[in-house]
Design a protein around this motif. Structure first.
Motif, mmCIF file in Angstrom:
data_model
loop_
_atom_site.group_PDB
_atom_site.id
_atom_site.type_symbol
_atom_site.label_atom_id
_atom_site.label_comp_id
_atom_site.label_asym_id
_atom_site.label_seq_id
_atom_site.Cartn_x
_atom_site.Cartn_y
_atom_site.Cartn_z
ATOM 1 N N ALA A 1 43.784 16.586 21.967
ATOM 2 C CA ALA A 1 43.388 15.219 21.613
ATOM 3 C C ALA A 1 41.887 15.092 21.794
ATOM 4 O O ALA A 1 41.285 15.768 22.627
ATOM 5 C CB ALA A 1 44.123 14.200 22.497
ATOM 6 N N ASP A 2 41.247 14.244 21.014
ATOM 7 C CA ASP A 2 39.810 14.039 21.143
ATOM 8 C C ASP A 2 39.462 13.576 22.556
ATOM 9 O O ASP A 2 40.178 12.760 23.160
ATOM 10 C CB ASP A 2 39.330 13.010 20.127
ATOM 11 N N GLY A 3 38.349 14.095 23.066
ATOM 12 C CA GLY A 3 37.899 13.737 24.399
ATOM 13 C C GLY A 3 38.659 14.411 25.519
ATOM 14 O O GLY A 3 38.443 14.084 26.690
ATOM 15 N N GLN A 4 39.511 15.368 25.180
ATOM 16 C CA GLN A 4 40.365 15.983 26.194
ATOM 17 C C GLN A 4 40.350 17.504 26.074
ATOM 18 O O GLN A 4 40.368 18.050 24.971
ATOM 19 C CB GLN A 4 41.802 15.487 26.038
ATOM 20 N N LEU A 5 40.292 18.183 27.221
ATOM 21 C CA LEU A 5 40.455 19.624 27.287
ATOM 22 C C LEU A 5 41.662 19.941 28.153
ATOM 23 O O LEU A 5 41.962 19.201 29.103
ATOM 24 C CB LEU A 5 39.215 20.296 27.890
ATOM 25 N N GLU A 6 42.338 21.046 27.844
ATOM 26 C CA GLU A 6 43.454 21.450 28.678
ATOM 27 C C GLU A 6 43.486 22.952 28.858
ATOM 28 O O GLU A 6 43.057 23.723 27.992
ATOM 29 C CB GLU A 6 44.782 20.944 28.117
ATOM 30 N N LEU A 7 44.011 23.365 30.025
ATOM 31 C CA LEU A 7 44.189 24.767 30.365
ATOM 32 C C LEU A 7 45.630 24.985 30.782
ATOM 33 O O LEU A 7 46.181 24.206 31.582
ATOM 34 C CB LEU A 7 43.277 25.179 31.531
ATOM 35 N N MET A 8 46.250 26.035 30.269
ATOM 36 C CA MET A 8 47.576 26.410 30.742
ATOM 37 C C MET A 8 47.409 27.320 31.951
ATOM 38 O O MET A 8 46.765 28.362 31.884
ATOM 39 C CB MET A 8 48.389 27.125 29.655
ATOM 40 N N LEU A 9 47.996 26.935 33.076
ATOM 41 C CA LEU A 9 47.773 27.620 34.346
ATOM 42 C C LEU A 9 48.886 28.581 34.732
ATOM 43 O O LEU A 9 48.641 29.571 35.429
ATOM 44 C CB LEU A 9 47.599 26.581 35.464
ATOM 45 N N HIS A 10 50.108 28.286 34.330
ATOM 46 C CA HIS A 10 51.247 29.093 34.793
ATOM 47 C C HIS A 10 52.397 28.883 33.827
ATOM 48 O O HIS A 10 52.512 27.827 33.189
ATOM 49 C CB HIS A 10 51.624 28.651 36.207
ATOM 50 N N ARG A 11 53.267 29.894 33.710
ATOM 51 C CA ARG A 11 54.429 29.824 32.821
ATOM 52 C C ARG A 11 55.619 30.494 33.510
ATOM 53 O O ARG A 11 55.467 31.555 34.120
ATOM 54 C CB ARG A 11 54.199 30.556 31.497
ATOM 55 N N PRO B 1 49.771 35.106 35.273
ATOM 56 C CA PRO B 1 48.444 34.715 35.751
ATOM 57 C C PRO B 1 48.030 35.404 37.045
ATOM 58 O O PRO B 1 46.830 35.540 37.310
ATOM 59 C CB PRO B 1 48.565 33.195 35.931
ATOM 60 N N ALA B 2 49.002 35.825 37.857
ATOM 61 C CA ALA B 2 48.641 36.543 39.081
ATOM 62 C C ALA B 2 48.030 37.894 38.750
ATOM 63 O O ALA B 2 47.010 38.290 39.320
ATOM 64 C CB ALA B 2 49.877 36.729 39.969
ATOM 65 N N LEU B 3 48.641 38.613 37.837
ATOM 66 C CA LEU B 3 48.093 39.901 37.426
ATOM 67 C C LEU B 3 46.726 39.719 36.771
ATOM 68 O O LEU B 3 45.789 40.480 37.027
ATOM 69 C CB LEU B 3 49.054 40.609 36.467
ATOM 70 N N LYS B 4 46.608 38.707 35.931
ATOM 71 C CA LYS B 4 45.313 38.443 35.294
ATOM 72 C C LYS B 4 44.231 38.170 36.345
ATOM 73 O O LYS B 4 43.096 38.639 36.233
ATOM 74 C CB LYS B 4 45.438 37.267 34.329
ATOM 75 N N GLY B 5 44.565 37.387 37.359
ATOM 76 C CA GLY B 5 43.604 37.121 38.412
ATOM 77 C C GLY B 5 43.271 38.358 39.220
ATOM 78 O O GLY B 5 42.115 38.565 39.616
ATOM 79 N N TYR B 6 44.261 39.180 39.467
ATOM 80 C CA TYR B 6 44.056 40.418 40.221
ATOM 81 C C TYR B 6 43.138 41.367 39.454
ATOM 82 O O TYR B 6 42.217 41.971 40.013
ATOM 83 C CB TYR B 6 45.420 41.064 40.477
ATOM 84 N N VAL B 7 43.359 41.480 38.160
ATOM 85 C CA VAL B 7 42.510 42.329 37.320
ATOM 86 C C VAL B 7 41.070 41.838 37.356
ATOM 87 O O VAL B 7 40.124 42.628 37.507
ATOM 88 C CB VAL B 7 43.040 42.367 35.872
ATOM 89 N N ARG B 8 40.873 40.532 37.230
ATOM 90 C CA ARG B 8 39.518 39.993 37.220
ATOM 91 C C ARG B 8 38.822 40.258 38.557
ATOM 92 O O ARG B 8 37.641 40.627 38.602
ATOM 93 C CB ARG B 8 39.562 38.501 36.922
#
Length: 981
Positions: A751-761, A330-337
């Motif tokens: 799940a219904d009514g819920q959103l999620e984002l994966m931030l780091h691995r 995610p650091a590289l992805k953020g740097y690219v953006r």
């Protein structure tokens, strides 16, 4: 012996089109330079120089032989290719970009860079898309980066294993892909999917030195003569593929990664196969190219199945969803953006000043950004030392572009009737960067409160000048936050008026992160410790800048009325209310948990919770399929108590900004972890949510469902993850909940009514897809190493149903193109007396329409200007803004509309493009709404929903002297470049 390789197409027979190729990654296990020269072979024996050096003599030896080459970044300048234009008719970008992690503007830029280079050097216009290796395929790739650049056909190899099985059974591997609901059939592309992969049809047809496939031994004086057996092998494989392919034409991709390092070993065997197979007569074999193949397909006048939406997510077998890479690195992805946004702004400023024919330019950053769009770069699926190499190239490119920007701003702020002559202002710049692996910049770590230009002592009477540049085509207000060393400061606007500012204490944890990461990336400890964030609101005109002066207050209380600290309100029932304006967030006082979202302006009042969890990465002990850089395979869900999060609600803004700090992720227990944030509401979403395609169209997703086949669910979490570049949202009958992101991530609604984002691995096992390295990013300070910490942001808003698109589209542009900050110091606070304090490249009475963005403004080497305008809305997305829009161009001598990649006139492209028949449709397809051709007398550009139009522009004024050019160019832009009719 001489072999007859002159065969062409034979009607009535199965025609086997042999397409020799080498897929040469511009970085993966080795860096792009290591691949080119063939170094570091302990990792992988691969040398592109060997491929090119052996390829040209092999082609010269027999004019019937063919070959295709895709990656321009790795063959740049190899002019021996000039004699073989068929080598260059495929893809043509600087790399074979990924289709999940890149933003559409980056995809356009890297393709344009390659296409214009090929056109200028070789006069070749690519007509075939060749995306054989990316791990899933986006709608934007189909309608924008294929149809709109003028391609007649798009080839790729990787689709879901269940989808492939169904398509093989139904003979639907070749389809007409109509990916844009807004542009419809006008932007559809004929698409071919490989039956297996991008390699030969079976293990019997690999001929690199060291490969074990049996050769054609045709010398009857020697043992092991096998011509009949090898011909039978060939015919059997051809018939098997013909049985799953429409028409009597099939294509074999004869090659794979870094093959043809000794090209003669391949061509010798293919010569023999063509000779003996055609003597046999059961099928016809010929050297071919994708262009020859698709022309034969088109001539068959077949009708083809229709495909809509996209090809995400991708699984190559059971329990193996390639959805982890949506978040990997995610650091590289953020740097690219961040660098992408900087490049967009830098090109504008380079144009305002005038591009140098020699010397400083933005070219190095353009090259680095093009390279990192590669499908094993921004994807996060490369080895660590290769990721470091990409970041280093971006850093070098930024450093050079930074000088261009500084010189341009100096010219513009010191502008006079004599133009820009030896500007003396020394600007330093700042960007809101992610924690990227390598930095050599002067103010790269603003997000961890490290910015030397703003951490200056102003007590001696000096003032800090902050020039804020807005690259968007409309006026904009946003909050500037910079670290300062003491509280005795005031902020004045360009007219010298003291404006409201806010001091926010730096948290202890933030200071610890600042100290360790600045040391890690700069190699030295900081000698200044800021005490506060200074925040103030900046209002900046379109394509222009405004100036703010920060100076020392004579007495701490002298401007106390203009410097405030917002305090939350604690009610009697132990809830905390946060928010100075219409938007209020309610938190539980005891648990500090978000409970409710209230907007008094829109009457939205919703239960809302936010939490963190981690998925335990499967170690592969059951079936040798662990979670890794590519694969997301969770094995259990565990809650996390958040420790590093700041939620901000701004006056005048109706969204919440969530800044998260994640890491270092602990793996001392030997378990990999994938950290996710979940937003939970009481909305009834019925399994349905929406994610963007490369930052452009939003596509409906339904949990555990695929439109094209009956999904067998074996991974209910990973199999429902999708790439998110702009945002993700869900809705019910009354409201829409939207989340926008600052970089590409993976997201879902499990799940219904819920959103999620994966931030780091952070993982401990390799997932067995070739990289042979666990995704375990670390940062070292001296001799101590720990897992990488990520700082990032996402933005949340709830709107009444049908009213959310305005925020997603307009604020999405602001996220992608943040303010560019430049700093300099001066004695006193009299900047406006000697400098231009505010500037706009557009007349003060004009702004771009709310539904149109300027995505490219770039001076070309020829002195002409490349201009792109993009409609931001899809059809039926917004009642007011999903309509035809118009932009007027003035004081322009010539406007030539080009295709998307600007290597041919659009009118020429449209005449040449093949129109493929669709099953169940009449010959005349419904025509999508498009903007009319530009009348050279009126110069009005019309844009229909989702339309992007590209122009090469020439101005009336000749350049003359440098100062005269600056004066004329600035006047053109300040007065009349864009206007509304």
């Amino acid at each position: 012996m001489m072999y007859n390789t002159s065969a062409g197409i034979v009607p009535g027979k199965i025609n086997v089109h042999l397409v020799p190729h080498s897929h040469d990654d511009v970085g993966w296990l080795k860096t792009v330079d290591q691949y080119y020269v063939g170094s570091n072979n302990s990792i992988q024996v691969a040398c592109v120089q060997n491929v090119l050096d052996s390829l040209i003599p092999a082609l010269v030896a027999d004019k019937n032989r063919k070959f295709i080459y895709v990656e321009q970044a790795i063959t740049h300048g190899f002019f021996a290719l000039l004699s073989f234009d068929f080598l260059l008719e495929i893809n043509g970008g600087m790399c074979m970009h990924d289709e999940a992690a890149p933003h559409y503007i980056d995809m356009i830029d890297q393709t344009t860079l390659g296409h214009r280079y090929i056109k200028e050097q070789f006069n070749v216009t690519p007509r075939i898309g060749w995306q054989i290796d990316p791990f899933g395929h986006s709608a934007v790739q189909a309608y924008l980066l294929s149809a709109e650049v003028g391609f007649d056909f798009l080839f790729f190899a990787r689709i879901d294993y269940q989808d492939r099985a169904k398509r093989i059974n139904e003979k639907t591997l070749e389809v007409v892909w109509r990916a844009s609901k807004s542009l419809g059939s006008s932007a559809q592309i004929m698409t071919g999917i490989s039956p297996k992969n991008y390699e030969p049809p079976s293990d019997n047809f690999y001929f690199e030195v060291g490969d074990t496939s049996p050769i054609v031994q045709d010398d009857m004086n020697l043992f092991d003569y096998n011509v009949p057996e090898r011909v039978n092998d060939f015919v059997s494989a051809a018939i098997a593929q013909a049985n799953i392919t429409r028409t009597n034409h099939i294509m074999w991709t004869m090659g794979t990664d870094f093959k043809y390092q000794y090209a003669h070993t391949w061509f010798r065997q293919m010569d023999k196969f063509i000779h003996y197979v055609n003597q046999d007569g059961r099928v016809n074999a010929l050297y071919s190219t994708p262009s020859m193949y698709i022309d034969a397909k088109y001539a068959a006048n077949e009708s083809w199945p229709l495909k809509t939406d996209d090809f995400f997510p991708y699984a190559d077998r059971e329990n193996a969803y390639w959805t982890g890479y949506f978040t990997s690195r995610p650091a590289l992805k953020g740097y690219v953006r961040t660098m992408s946004a900087y490049y967009l702004a830098a090109r504008q400023l380079e144009f305002f000043k005038g591009r140098n024919e020699v010397g400083l330019s933005t070219d190095s950053l353009a090259d680095a950004l093009a390279l990192v769009q590669h499908h094993d770069a921004v994807s996060g699926t490369e080895k660590q030392h290769v990721a470091d190499d990409y970041a280093k190239r971006l850093s070098i490119g930024y450093t050079e572009a930074e000088k261009v920007v500084a010189a341009s701003l100096a010219c513009l702020t010191e502008f006079s009737k004599n133009g820009c002559v030896n500007p003396i202002t020394n600007f330093q710049q700042a960007n809101l960067l992610s924690l990227a692996p390598v930095f050599t910049l002067r103010c790269p770590l603003l997000n961890i409160s490290y910015c030397p230009p703003s951490e200056v002592d102003l007590s001696s009477g000096k003032s800090l000048v902050v020039v804020v540049y807005n690259p968007l085509g409309w006026k904009r207000e946003d909050i500037i936050r910079i670290p300062v060393i003491n509280e005795n400061v005031t902020v004045k606007d360009s007219k010298g008026k003291v404006i409201e500012s806010q001091l926010l204490p730096l948290l202890k944890d933030s200071m610890s992160l600042r100290n360790s990461y600045s040391t890690a990336y700069l190699g030295k400890s900081t000698n200044v410790t800021p005490s506060y964030w200074l925040a103030f609101s900046a209002s900046v005109p379109p394509l222009g800048f405004n100036t703010y002066i920060i100076s020392s207050a004579k007495q701490a209380a002298s401007h106390s009325g203009m410097r405030t600290v917002y305090k939350s309100q604690i009610s009697q029932n132990d809830t905390i209310e946060v928010g100075p304006g219409n938007l209020k967030l309610l938190y539980s006082g005891k648990r500090a948990k978000l409970m409710r979202y209230i907007n008094s302006k829109t009457s939205v009042n919703k239960l809302l919770e936010q939490s963190y969890i981690y998925y335990r990465g499967d170690d592969g002990s059951k079936d040798l399929q662990p979670s890794g850089a590519y694969i997301f395979r969770p094995n259990g869900t565990y809650p996390i108590e958040p420790e590093g999060q700041v939620t901000r609600v701004y006056k005048g803004k109706d969204h919440a900004e969530i800044e998260f700090t994640v890491g270092p992720i602990p793996i001392d227990d030997g378990i990999g972890k994938e950290v996710v944030t979940q937003i939970t509401s009481n909305m009834i979403s019925n399994k349905t949510f929406y994610t963007d395609s490369s930052g452009r169209d939003f596509i409906e997703r339904i949990r555990d469902y695929r439109k094209d086949w009956n999904l067998e669910v074996n991974q209910p979490i990973a199999g429902n993850y999708y790439p998110v570049n702009l945002g993700i949202y869900m809705k019910d009958n009354s409201s829409e909940l939207s989340i926008l992101v600052d970089r590409s991530v993976g997201g879902s609604s499990i799940a219904d009514g819920q959103l999620e984002l994966m931030l780091h691995r952070r993982l401990v096992a390799d997932d067995n897809r070739g990289v042979s390295e666990a995704l375990n990013e670390t940062v070292c300070v001296f001799d101590k190493c720990e897992g990488l910490t990520i700082i990032g942001k996402y933005y949340l808003r709830i709107d009444p149903v049908g009213e959310a698109a305005k925020w997603r589209r307009s604020f999405g542009q602001e996220i992608y193109s943040p303010f560019l900050l430049a700093f300099t110091e001066q004695d006193g606070d009299h900047w406006a007396n000697s400098h231009l304090a505010t500037y706009s490249a557009m007349d003060t009475t004009y702004v771009l329409p709310d539904n149109v963005a300027l995505i490219t403004l770039q001076e070309l080497d020829s002195g002409k200007v490349l201009l792109r305008l993009a409609h931001l809305y899809e059809i039926e997305e917004d009642t007011d803004l999903s309509v035809m829009s118009s932009v007027e161009l003035k004081k322009i001598s010539k406007v030539t509309e080009m295709n998307l990649s600007a290597n041919q006139e659009r009118a020429v492209m449209e005449k040449k493009r093949l129109v493929w028949r669709v099953e169940g449709s009449s010959k005349e397809q419904p025509t999508a709404v498009r903007g009319s051709p530009v009348d050279p007398a009126k110069l009005v550009v019309e844009l229909a929903p989702m339309e992007i139009r590209t122009f090469v522009i020439e101005f009336y004024s000749e350049r003359g002297s440098f100062s005269d050019a600056l004066y004329r160019r600035s006047n053109l832009r300040r007065k009349a470049t864009f206007s509304l009719p």
